[in-house]
Design a protein around this motif. Structure first.
Motif, PDB file in Angstrom:
ATOM      1  N   GLU A   1      37.243  44.452  52.252  1.00 31.13           N
ATOM      2  CA  GLU A   1      38.296  45.362  52.685  1.00 31.13           C
ATOM      3  C   GLU A   1      39.664  44.686  52.678  1.00 31.13           C
ATOM      4  O   GLU A   1      40.665  45.313  52.327  1.00 31.13           O
ATOM      5  CB  GLU A   1      37.979  45.892  54.090  1.00 31.13           C
ATOM      6  CG  GLU A   1      36.945  47.003  54.138  1.00 31.13           C
ATOM      7  CD  GLU A   1      35.505  46.527  54.045  1.00 31.13           C
ATOM      8  OE1 GLU A   1      34.598  47.369  54.091  1.00 31.13           O
ATOM      9  OE2 GLU A   1      35.282  45.298  53.915  1.00 31.13           O
ATOM     10  N   ARG A   2      39.705  43.430  53.034  1.00 34.43           N
ATOM     11  CA  ARG A   2      40.981  42.724  53.098  1.00 34.43           C
ATOM     12  C   ARG A   2      41.574  42.465  51.717  1.00 34.43           C
ATOM     13  O   ARG A   2      42.744  42.087  51.601  1.00 34.43           O
ATOM     14  CB  ARG A   2      40.825  41.408  53.851  1.00 34.43           C
ATOM     15  CG  ARG A   2      39.998  40.356  53.158  1.00 34.43           C
ATOM     16  CD  ARG A   2      39.951  39.039  53.910  1.00 34.43           C
ATOM     17  NE  ARG A   2      39.362  39.176  55.235  1.00 34.43           N
ATOM     18  CZ  ARG A   2      40.042  39.035  56.360  1.00 34.43           C
ATOM     19  NH1 ARG A   2      41.334  38.762  56.328  1.00 34.43           N
ATOM     20  NH2 ARG A   2      39.441  39.163  57.519  1.00 34.43           N
ATOM     21  N   ALA A   3      40.811  42.670  50.639  1.00 30.95           N
ATOM     22  CA  ALA A   3      41.318  42.431  49.277  1.00 30.95           C
ATOM     23  C   ALA A   3      42.442  43.395  48.922  1.00 30.95           C
ATOM     24  O   ALA A   3      43.286  43.085  48.067  1.00 30.95           O
ATOM     25  CB  ALA A   3      40.182  42.532  48.263  1.00 30.95           C
ATOM     26  N   GLY A   4      42.447  44.580  49.530  1.00 35.67           N
ATOM     27  CA  GLY A   4      43.546  45.513  49.372  1.00 35.67           C
ATOM     28  C   GLY A   4      43.785  45.983  47.947  1.00 35.67           C
ATOM     29  O   GLY A   4      42.884  45.996  47.106  1.00 35.67           O
ATOM     30  N   VAL A   5      45.039  46.371  47.686  1.00 31.30           N
ATOM     31  CA  VAL A   5      45.408  46.900  46.381  1.00 31.30           C
ATOM     32  C   VAL A   5      45.195  45.856  45.289  1.00 31.30           C
ATOM     33  O   VAL A   5      44.675  46.159  44.202  1.00 31.30           O
ATOM     34  CB  VAL A   5      46.875  47.377  46.390  1.00 31.30           C
ATOM     35  CG1 VAL A   5      47.309  47.811  44.989  1.00 31.30           C
ATOM     36  CG2 VAL A   5      47.059  48.523  47.384  1.00 31.30           C
ATOM     37  N   GLU A   6      45.575  44.621  45.566  1.00 22.67           N
ATOM     38  CA  GLU A   6      45.436  43.563  44.562  1.00 22.67           C
ATOM     39  C   GLU A   6      43.982  43.350  44.171  1.00 22.67           C
ATOM     40  O   GLU A   6      43.662  43.124  43.000  1.00 22.67           O
ATOM     41  CB  GLU A   6      46.041  42.258  45.093  1.00 22.67           C
ATOM     42  CG  GLU A   6      47.545  42.293  45.294  1.00 22.67           C
ATOM     43  CD  GLU A   6      47.968  43.058  46.539  1.00 22.67           C
ATOM     44  OE1 GLU A   6      47.086  43.352  47.396  1.00 22.67           O
ATOM     45  OE2 GLU A   6      49.168  43.374  46.672  1.00 22.67           O
ATOM     46  N   GLY A   7      43.097  43.431  45.161  1.00 24.99           N
ATOM     47  CA  GLY A   7      41.675  43.296  44.851  1.00 24.99           C
ATOM     48  C   GLY A   7      41.189  44.409  43.954  1.00 24.99           C
ATOM     49  O   GLY A   7      40.359  44.193  43.055  1.00 24.99           O
ATOM     50  N   GLY A   8      41.695  45.624  44.201  1.00 26.57           N
ATOM     51  CA  GLY A   8      41.330  46.739  43.344  1.00 26.57           C
ATOM     52  C   GLY A   8      41.822  46.554  41.916  1.00 26.57           C
ATOM     53  O   GLY A   8      41.109  46.874  40.953  1.00 26.57           O
ATOM     54  N   GLU A   9      43.032  46.025  41.757  1.00 24.37           N
ATOM     55  CA  GLU A   9      43.556  45.774  40.416  1.00 24.37           C
ATOM     56  C   GLU A   9      42.689  44.765  39.672  1.00 24.37           C
ATOM     57  O   GLU A   9      42.392  44.933  38.480  1.00 24.37           O
ATOM     58  CB  GLU A   9      44.985  45.257  40.509  1.00 24.37           C
ATOM     59  CG  GLU A   9      46.002  46.306  40.914  1.00 24.37           C
ATOM     60  CD  GLU A   9      47.419  45.796  40.786  1.00 24.37           C
ATOM     61  OE1 GLU A   9      47.895  45.653  39.640  1.00 24.37           O
ATOM     62  OE2 GLU A   9      48.050  45.532  41.827  1.00 24.37           O
ATOM     63  N   ASP A  10      42.286  43.704  40.366  1.00 25.69           N
ATOM     64  CA  ASP A  10      41.424  42.711  39.733  1.00 25.69           C
ATOM     65  C   ASP A  10      40.074  43.314  39.351  1.00 25.69           C
ATOM     66  O   ASP A  10      39.522  43.021  38.279  1.00 25.69           O
ATOM     67  CB  ASP A  10      41.204  41.520  40.671  1.00 25.69           C
ATOM     68  CG  ASP A  10      42.465  40.701  40.883  1.00 25.69           C
ATOM     69  OD1 ASP A  10      43.385  40.805  40.043  1.00 25.69           O
ATOM     70  OD2 ASP A  10      42.541  39.968  41.892  1.00 25.69           O
ATOM     71  N   LEU A  11      39.532  44.160  40.232  1.00 24.31           N
ATOM     72  CA  LEU A  11      38.231  44.766  39.950  1.00 24.31           C
ATOM     73  C   LEU A  11      38.302  45.680  38.733  1.00 24.31           C
ATOM     74  O   LEU A  11      37.313  45.826  37.996  1.00 24.31           O
ATOM     75  CB  LEU A  11      37.756  45.559  41.173  1.00 24.31           C
ATOM     76  CG  LEU A  11      36.395  46.252  41.037  1.00 24.31           C
ATOM     77  CD1 LEU A  11      35.287  45.220  40.824  1.00 24.31           C
ATOM     78  CD2 LEU A  11      36.099  47.107  42.257  1.00 24.31           C
ATOM     79  N   ALA A  12      39.453  46.288  38.485  1.00 24.01           N
ATOM     80  CA  ALA A  12      39.601  47.159  37.322  1.00 24.01           C
ATOM     81  C   ALA A  12      39.277  46.406  36.034  1.00 24.01           C
ATOM     82  O   ALA A  12      38.711  46.990  35.094  1.00 24.01           O
ATOM     83  CB  ALA A  12      41.017  47.724  37.260  1.00 24.01           C
ATOM     84  N   GLY A  13      39.597  45.121  35.988  1.00 27.77           N
ATOM     85  CA  GLY A  13      39.259  44.324  34.814  1.00 27.77           C
ATOM     86  C   GLY A  13      37.758  44.256  34.597  1.00 27.77           C
ATOM     87  O   GLY A  13      37.275  44.369  33.458  1.00 27.77           O
ATOM     88  N   ARG A  14      36.992  44.080  35.668  1.00 28.66           N
ATOM     89  CA  ARG A  14      35.531  44.057  35.555  1.00 28.66           C
ATOM     90  C   ARG A  14      35.002  45.414  35.109  1.00 28.66           C
ATOM     91  O   ARG A  14      34.076  45.496  34.294  1.00 28.66           O
ATOM     92  CB  ARG A  14      34.901  43.670  36.894  1.00 28.66           C
ATOM     93  CG  ARG A  14      35.107  42.221  37.297  1.00 28.66           C
ATOM     94  CD  ARG A  14      34.559  41.975  38.694  1.00 28.66           C
ATOM     95  NE  ARG A  14      33.162  42.365  38.807  1.00 28.66           N
ATOM     96  CZ  ARG A  14      32.518  42.516  39.959  1.00 28.66           C
ATOM     97  NH1 ARG A  14      33.162  42.333  41.106  1.00 28.66           N
ATOM     98  NH2 ARG A  14      31.239  42.866  39.971  1.00 28.66           N
ATOM     99  N   LEU A  15      35.580  46.488  35.660  1.00 23.71           N
ATOM    100  CA  LEU A  15      35.136  47.822  35.276  1.00 23.71           C
ATOM    101  C   LEU A  15      35.348  48.067  33.780  1.00 23.71           C
ATOM    102  O   LEU A  15      34.489  48.643  33.104  1.00 23.71           O
ATOM    103  CB  LEU A  15      35.897  48.877  36.087  1.00 23.71           C
ATOM    104  CG  LEU A  15      35.536  48.979  37.577  1.00 23.71           C
ATOM    105  CD1 LEU A  15      36.605  49.776  38.330  1.00 23.71           C
ATOM    106  CD2 LEU A  15      34.177  49.635  37.763  1.00 23.71           C
ATOM    107  N   VAL A  16      36.481  47.622  33.277  1.00 13.89           N
ATOM    108  CA  VAL A  16      36.757  47.789  31.847  1.00 13.89           C
ATOM    109  C   VAL A  16      35.836  46.915  31.011  1.00 13.89           C
ATOM    110  O   VAL A  16      35.282  47.353  29.988  1.00 13.89           O
ATOM    111  CB  VAL A  16      38.234  47.476  31.545  1.00 13.89           C
ATOM    112  CG1 VAL A  16      38.485  47.454  30.037  1.00 13.89           C
ATOM    113  CG2 VAL A  16      39.147  48.504  32.218  1.00 13.89           C
ATOM    114  N   ASP A  17      35.643  45.679  31.436  1.00 11.15           N
ATOM    115  CA  ASP A  17      34.756  44.776  30.697  1.00 11.15           C
ATOM    116  C   ASP A  17      33.325  45.303  30.645  1.00 11.15           C
ATOM    117  O   ASP A  17      32.610  45.118  29.649  1.00 11.15           O
ATOM    118  CB  ASP A  17      34.758  43.386  31.334  1.00 11.15           C
ATOM    119  CG  ASP A  17      36.074  42.652  31.156  1.00 11.15           C
ATOM    120  OD1 ASP A  17      36.867  43.064  30.278  1.00 11.15           O
ATOM    121  OD2 ASP A  17      36.322  41.678  31.897  1.00 11.15           O
ATOM    122  N   ASP A  18      32.890  45.958  31.721  1.00  8.04           N
ATOM    123  CA  ASP A  18      31.534  46.515  31.767  1.00  8.04           C
ATOM    124  C   ASP A  18      31.433  47.852  31.049  1.00  8.04           C
ATOM    125  O   ASP A  18      30.341  48.422  30.932  1.00  8.04           O
ATOM    126  CB  ASP A  18      31.083  46.709  33.230  1.00  8.04           C
ATOM    127  CG  ASP A  18      30.941  45.396  33.979  1.00  8.04           C
ATOM    128  OD1 ASP A  18      30.844  44.346  33.314  1.00  8.04           O
ATOM    129  OD2 ASP A  18      30.926  45.416  35.224  1.00  8.04           O
TER     130      ASP A  18
END
Length: 337
Positions: free
Chosen positions: A225-242
């Motif tokens: 939860e503490r990852a916030g907006v920045e954590g979501g942006e980073d996760l988007a890279g994994r979503l695209v890679d997958d």
């Protein structure tokens, strides 16, 4: 629920295996006790919730007309004013006004297991504990002291505990997932938080069941939860890679805003290629472009139900629980095709 008597200096002495004088000296920085003994006595006193203040001990023998509110999600976050996250403000405001209408005061209290505990915290008539974790130490502390409490969301792993109320998270999750399916999504990723509370666990269970019913391969991601907006942006890279899914269901509004921003920065169009939705409306969701579809929780009905239950427990009456309220789904541009 009956209140236990106040913990006395004699109780602390017995538990610590020392004399009453030693306890008095340790707690008042007097005498010639060793540092180790002094620290041991103080630790025992804190663990037992000893209250040295005479006023606090007296108040425990009667009602104060005041109840406590512990926000476990913010305790875990370590930030009691996260930018753009207004769901807690709405809940606190609703609970406070509901309490005032009943002639009660509402006191916000931080984690009861961390020193220093606010004065009179253990003298309040009862507590609302929001989003408790598995084996939550705050609940354990309240039970040790015999203080009535109710929870916003069921305590995970406690099927026998029924004194809770919340929005119907399972029904809400299915509402969102069916909305995405109706909009053409066949592959849906779920992004849940890492806090071990019913909010995360029940959405996950519902999502996995929904996928199994449709023969769809689950795509489950966890993000603190503490990852916030920045954590979501980073996760988007994994979503695209997958391989970009047809839709992403983020339980946290900040994660959803970050995921959407990250997807669009990588050329994934929202909502045309991938839809985004969140389980908790927030300024981030409303102010994103496109605005993000969201579940709007029901703080007025939920806090009223919790206060109903808590007042029954304080008065020693049976409590009609658990109680489920209904969230409202607000479709916005991020899922409109």
């Amino acid at each position: 629920m009956a209140r236990t008597r106040g913990i006395t200096i004699r109780d602390v002495a017995r538990k610590a295996g020392v004399s009453i004088t030693a306890v008095s000296h340790a707690l008042n920085d007097k005498g010639t006790l060793s540092a180790a003994t002094r620290e041991h006595i103080r630790a025992v006193a804190e663990q037992m919730g000893y209250e040295a203040d005479a006023l606090a001990r007296g108040l425990r023998r009667s009602t104060m007309g005041a109840v406590g509110l512990v926000l476990r999600s913010l305790d875990a976050l370590g930030d009691y004013a996260p930018a753009g996250v207004d769901v807690f403000e709405r809940f606190v405001g609703a609970a406070a006004s509901q309490a005032l209408a009943r002639g009660l005061s509402l006191m916000l209290v931080p984690d009861l297991t961390r020193a220093p505990v606010p004065p009179l915290a253990f003298s309040l008539d009862g507590y609302i504990v929001t989003n408790p974790h598995v084996d939550d130490p705050v609940i354990a502390r309240l039970e040790e002291r015999g203080i009535p409490y109710v929870t916003y969301g069921r305590p995970p792993g406690r099927p026998e505990f029924t004194h809770w109320a919340s929005e119907d998270d399972r029904a809400s999750a299915r509402l969102v997932l069916n909305h995405l399916e109706d909009a053409g999504a066949r592959s849906v990723a779920l992004v849940r938080g890492t806090d071990p509370n019913a909010w995360n666990l029940e959405h996950q269970d519902t999502y996995l069941g929904w996928c199994e019913e449709r023969g769809s391969t689950p795509r489950l991601y966890e993000l603190p939860e503490r990852a916030g907006v920045e954590g979501g942006e980073d996760l988007a890279g994994r979503l695209v890679d997958d391989g970009p899914p047809d839709a992403v269901f983020c339980l946290t509004g900040r994660h959803a805003a970050g995921v959407q921003r990250g997807l669009m920065a990588r050329g994934v169009r929202v909502p045309e290629r991938t839809m985004v939705v969140t389980g908790s409306d927030s300024e981030h969701a409303r102010n994103s472009r496109p605005a993000i579809s969201a579940l709007e929780l029901n703080p007025v009905d939920s806090s009223a139900a919790l206060l109903d239950l808590l007042q029954s427990l304080i008065a020693g009456r049976p409590a009609d629980s658990p109680r489920l309220t209904q969230a409202r789904f607000r479709p916005r541009g991020s899922t409109r095709r």
